[in-house]
Design a protein around this motif. Structure first.
Motif, PDB file in Angstrom:
ATOM      1  N   LEU A  85      70.886   3.131  40.785  1.00 31.98           N
ATOM      2  CA  LEU A  85      69.429   3.078  40.836  1.00 31.98           C
ATOM      3  C   LEU A  85      68.951   2.082  39.802  1.00 31.98           C
ATOM      4  O   LEU A  85      69.342   2.159  38.635  1.00 31.98           O
ATOM      5  CB  LEU A  85      68.835   4.466  40.559  1.00 31.98           C
ATOM      6  CG  LEU A  85      67.311   4.595  40.573  1.00 31.98           C
ATOM      7  CD1 LEU A  85      66.749   4.276  41.951  1.00 31.98           C
ATOM      8  CD2 LEU A  85      66.906   6.007  40.157  1.00 31.98           C
ATOM      9  N   ASP A  86      68.127   1.135  40.207  1.00 29.82           N
ATOM     10  CA  ASP A  86      67.694   0.100  39.279  1.00 29.82           C
ATOM     11  C   ASP A  86      66.310  -0.402  39.682  1.00 29.82           C
ATOM     12  O   ASP A  86      65.846  -0.172  40.802  1.00 29.82           O
ATOM     13  CB  ASP A  86      68.691  -1.065  39.276  1.00 29.82           C
ATOM     14  CG  ASP A  86      68.632  -1.872  37.980  1.00 29.82           C
ATOM     15  OD1 ASP A  86      67.785  -1.545  37.119  1.00 29.82           O
ATOM     16  OD2 ASP A  86      69.420  -2.808  37.832  1.00 29.82           O
ATOM     17  N   VAL A  87      65.644  -1.070  38.758  1.00 27.66           N
ATOM     18  CA  VAL A  87      64.345  -1.675  39.034  1.00 27.66           C
ATOM     19  C   VAL A  87      64.398  -3.148  38.667  1.00 27.66           C
ATOM     20  O   VAL A  87      65.110  -3.552  37.743  1.00 27.66           O
ATOM     21  CB  VAL A  87      63.200  -0.988  38.254  1.00 27.66           C
ATOM     22  CG1 VAL A  87      63.001   0.435  38.731  1.00 27.66           C
ATOM     23  CG2 VAL A  87      63.459  -1.016  36.758  1.00 27.66           C
ATOM     24  N   SER A  88      63.648  -3.946  39.412  1.00 22.18           N
ATOM     25  CA  SER A  88      63.534  -5.365  39.105  1.00 22.18           C
ATOM     26  C   SER A  88      62.126  -5.798  39.482  1.00 22.18           C
ATOM     27  O   SER A  88      61.372  -5.055  40.120  1.00 22.18           O
ATOM     28  CB  SER A  88      64.584  -6.183  39.858  1.00 22.18           C
ATOM     29  OG  SER A  88      64.407  -6.044  41.253  1.00 22.18           O
ATOM     30  N   PHE A  89      61.760  -7.033  39.116  1.00 22.08           N
ATOM     31  CA  PHE A  89      60.415  -7.497  39.388  1.00 22.08           C
ATOM     32  C   PHE A  89      60.381  -9.011  39.325  1.00 22.08           C
ATOM     33  O   PHE A  89      61.180  -9.645  38.638  1.00 22.08           O
ATOM     34  CB  PHE A  89      59.402  -6.916  38.393  1.00 22.08           C
ATOM     35  CG  PHE A  89      60.015  -6.570  37.065  1.00 22.08           C
ATOM     36  CD1 PHE A  89      60.238  -7.537  36.104  1.00 22.08           C
ATOM     37  CD2 PHE A  89      60.402  -5.266  36.803  1.00 22.08           C
ATOM     38  CE1 PHE A  89      60.835  -7.223  34.903  1.00 22.08           C
ATOM     39  CE2 PHE A  89      61.002  -4.953  35.592  1.00 22.08           C
ATOM     40  CZ  PHE A  89      61.220  -5.930  34.638  1.00 22.08           C
ATOM     41  N   SER A  90      59.450  -9.562  40.061  1.00 20.98           N
ATOM     42  CA  SER A  90      59.244 -11.000  40.007  1.00 20.98           C
ATOM     43  C   SER A  90      58.588 -11.342  38.680  1.00 20.98           C
ATOM     44  O   SER A  90      57.675 -10.645  38.223  1.00 20.98           O
ATOM     45  CB  SER A  90      58.337 -11.444  41.159  1.00 20.98           C
ATOM     46  OG  SER A  90      57.863 -12.746  40.948  1.00 20.98           O
ATOM     47  N   THR A  91      59.058 -12.417  38.044  1.00 15.17           N
ATOM     48  CA  THR A  91      58.468 -12.803  36.752  1.00 15.17           C
ATOM     49  C   THR A  91      57.298 -13.772  36.938  1.00 15.17           C
ATOM     50  O   THR A  91      56.673 -14.173  35.959  1.00 15.17           O
ATOM     51  CB  THR A  91      59.528 -13.462  35.848  1.00 15.17           C
ATOM     52  OG1 THR A  91      60.117 -14.567  36.541  1.00 15.17           O
ATOM     53  CG2 THR A  91      60.597 -12.462  35.455  1.00 15.17           C
ATOM     54  N   GLN A  92      57.001 -14.148  38.184  1.00 17.16           N
ATOM     55  CA  GLN A  92      55.876 -15.036  38.428  1.00 17.16           C
ATOM     56  C   GLN A  92      54.566 -14.308  38.153  1.00 17.16           C
ATOM     57  O   GLN A  92      54.309 -13.234  38.681  1.00 17.16           O
ATOM     58  CB  GLN A  92      55.890 -15.536  39.878  1.00 17.16           C
ATOM     59  CG  GLN A  92      54.808 -16.562  40.188  1.00 17.16           C
ATOM     60  CD  GLN A  92      54.908 -17.080  41.604  1.00 17.16           C
ATOM     61  OE1 GLN A  92      55.788 -16.685  42.361  1.00 17.16           O
ATOM     62  NE2 GLN A  92      54.011 -17.980  41.959  1.00 17.16           N
ATOM     63  N   ASN A  93      53.746 -14.876  37.296  1.00 13.78           N
ATOM     64  CA  ASN A  93      52.461 -14.285  36.897  1.00 13.78           C
ATOM     65  C   ASN A  93      52.617 -12.928  36.212  1.00 13.78           C
ATOM     66  O   ASN A  93      51.700 -12.112  36.230  1.00 13.78           O
ATOM     67  CB  ASN A  93      51.526 -14.148  38.106  1.00 13.78           C
ATOM     68  CG  ASN A  93      51.097 -15.494  38.652  1.00 13.78           C
ATOM     69  OD1 ASN A  93      50.971 -16.471  37.914  1.00 13.78           O
ATOM     70  ND2 ASN A  93      50.892 -15.568  39.950  1.00 13.78           N
ATOM     71  N   ILE A  94      53.780 -12.678  35.642  1.00 12.63           N
ATOM     72  CA  ILE A  94      54.017 -11.421  34.923  1.00 12.63           C
ATOM     73  C   ILE A  94      54.709 -11.707  33.596  1.00 12.63           C
ATOM     74  O   ILE A  94      55.713 -12.416  33.559  1.00 12.63           O
ATOM     75  CB  ILE A  94      54.893 -10.441  35.738  1.00 12.63           C
ATOM     76  CG1 ILE A  94      54.236 -10.077  37.068  1.00 12.63           C
ATOM     77  CG2 ILE A  94      55.151  -9.155  34.952  1.00 12.63           C
ATOM     78  CD1 ILE A  94      55.087  -9.190  37.948  1.00 12.63           C
TER      79      ILE A  94
END
Length: 242
Positions: A195-204
């Motif tokens: 189980l893992d989380v990730s996210f776009s770094t664009q505008n963040i």
């Protein structure tokens, strides 16, 4: 301006509940403000989008009210005005989605904050999204473009009654959109659980506090254009910009 504690106390008083040593839950905030989670969202999600209600779920029709009211250059002008509607403080306290409410709202919820969950949330020991500094954009009958939309809408219901009944009258319009300035993700799991989380770094902008095999804690701060996560809906036949 009221601070988080004052707003939390007002929420608790209005709902007749007790909120001690914790952030309000999303369901409490949504009930207090009469708002709903969007089924999905992107940077081009606008006010006056038309939604259908199916049981507990919302679904966009991929149409916007202004598409029925305006055409040509006039439509483009009003569309740009809708995009430029200013955001102000929503005057609601910071709040949280916990694991149970996350499962209740559906696994698409994290994606509204540009968060990608890999694996089954049910396997998490704890998964929380804390939402901070919520802002709101809305249309009113005293500001552009609300004044013009309301006038044209009244004309539309009379002159285009067939299109009105088919596409708008019994559906719902988004009259306010809600945005998060930042969210904090907290994930705890047993070692070896996939189980893992990730996210776009664009505008963040990402602040990493903890990132281990069993615990993760990130703070995401959104910059530039944002995607709304919730809305206030009104049925087409009851539409009257406030």
């Amino acid at each position: 301006m009221q601070n988080n504690q004052q707003l939390t106390e007002l929420l608790a008083l209005d709902l007749g509940t007790s909120i001690i040593n914790r952030l309000p839950y999303a369901k409490e905030v949504f009930k207090w403000q009469d708002i709903d989670l969007l089924p999905h969202s992107s940077e081009d999600t606008m006010l006056c989008e038309i939604y259908e209600r199916n049981g507990r779920n919302w679904r966009t029709t991929n149409n916007n009210l202004i598409g029925y009211l305006f055409a040509g250059e006039e439509l483009e002008r009003v569309k740009n005005q809708l995009k430029e509607v200013k955001k102000f403080s929503a005057m609601i306290p910071d709040f949280q989605f916990n694991k149970d409410s996350m499962l209740d709202f559906g696994l698409s919820l994290p994606s509204l904050f540009n968060i990608d969950v890999k694996g089954d949330l049910k396997n998490a020991k704890d998964f929380t999204i804390k939402v901070s500094n919520v802002t709101k954009s809305r249309i009113t009958n005293i500001d552009v473009p609300g004044i013009e939309i309301l006038r044209k809408y009244s004309q539309f219901t009379q002159d285009e009654s067939k299109a009105y009944r088919k596409n708008v009258k019994f559906n719902f319009l988004s009259t306010a959109l809600f945005y998060a300035e930042s969210v904090e993700i907290n994930l705890e799991k047993d070692s070896g659980v996939n189980l893992d989380v990730s996210f776009s770094t664009q505008n963040i902008e990402v602040q990493t506090n903890v990132n281990t095999d069993t615990k993760k804690n990130f703070v995401l701060k959104y910059t530039g254009n944002q995607s709304p996560f919730a809305a206030k809906f009104v049925r087409g036949k009851d539409f009257d910009i406030l």
